[in-house]
Design an enzyme around this catalytic site. Sequence first.
Site, PDB file in Angstrom:
ATOM      1  N   ALA A  66       0.846  -1.189   0.000  1.00 42.86           N
ATOM      2  CA  ALA A  66       0.000   0.000   0.000  1.00 42.86           C
ATOM      3  C   ALA A  66       0.887   1.246   0.000  1.00 42.86           C
ATOM      4  CB  ALA A  66      -0.917  -0.001   1.218  1.00 42.86           C
ATOM      5  N   GLY A 112      -0.664  -5.089   1.085  1.00 42.30           N
ATOM      6  CA  GLY A 112      -1.916  -5.012   0.340  1.00 42.30           C
ATOM      7  C   GLY A 112      -1.857  -5.720  -1.000  1.00 42.30           C
ATOM      8  N   GLU A 115      -2.550  -9.277  -0.210  1.00 39.90           N
ATOM      9  CA  GLU A 115      -3.965  -9.339   0.167  1.00 39.90           C
ATOM     10  C   GLU A 115      -4.863  -9.286  -1.070  1.00 39.90           C
ATOM     11  OE1 GLU A 115      -4.425  -7.456   4.540  1.00 39.90           O
ATOM     12  OE2 GLU A 115      -3.436  -6.140   3.092  1.00 39.90           O
ATOM     13  N   GLU A 135       3.428  -5.919   7.528  1.00 41.38           N
ATOM     14  CA  GLU A 135       2.806  -4.797   8.234  1.00 41.38           C
ATOM     15  C   GLU A 135       3.298  -4.598   9.664  1.00 41.38           C
ATOM     16  OE1 GLU A 135      -0.168  -5.737   4.949  1.00 41.38           O
ATOM     17  OE2 GLU A 135       1.260  -6.822   6.202  1.00 41.38           O
TER      18      GLU A 135
END
Length: 260
Positions: A66, A112, A115, A135
């Site tokens: 991200a 992300g 994900e 993360e």
Amino acid sequence: MDYENILTEEQDGILHITINRHTKLNALNKATIKELHEAFSEAKEDHDVKVIILTGSGEKAFVAGADISEFADFTPEEGRELAAEGQASLFDFVANFPKPVIAAVNGFALGGGLELAMAAHFRIASDNAKMGLPEVSLGVIPGYGGTQRLPQLVGKGRAMEMIMTAGMIDANQALQYNLVNHVTSLDELPELALELAQKIMKNSLVAISGAIRSINANYQDGVNGFEVEISEFGHAFGTEDFKEGTSAFLNKRKADFPGE
């Protein structure tokens, strides 16, 4: 529709969606998430689109994570909203998409990015791919479904290790973990994705949509996946695809599914 952060190309029923921020290693920002939602929403309503192949531009990354600069100063409430909105508009939307979604992981799939790949119905990878959820090294946890989908795919212990260590695994390890279905060279990845999409398109996409709903139901809290399967199985008997499929089988010919 013209997009700034993604590329879309539809050919012979297959929609290729490419995240196109290669100078940022295709990192997800709000604008890219919004454009991906719009592209998938259009594909959902487009009867010509049968299968989606999702990948990243360039040779280094699927999605490297991200865009941290967008949320580094967020409050707890803003963080919750970020996760809730992202999951609803993209990650859960892709996971429950009624048409098959193949993630072709061409390089880094981190945070992300992993994900997003896990939200796809299944994943294939190039041999240079590296995957992880780093993360906790930033003082946060995966917020786009990572703590839920990774254990479903690789098991609780491996997911705990991957998330706690914030480490990366390579493509062959991902294959061993059942995180990806196939590994091939970077050059051959698009062709493998295409071959798989074409195999899928030979079958009833109406039935495949029912199968997606049934499989996903098994992972919903409080939902009996067997009951959903029974319901979807019964529903199939009223479709034109069922009539065509059984007629073709009994008459020893190739089925030509109308998609109804």
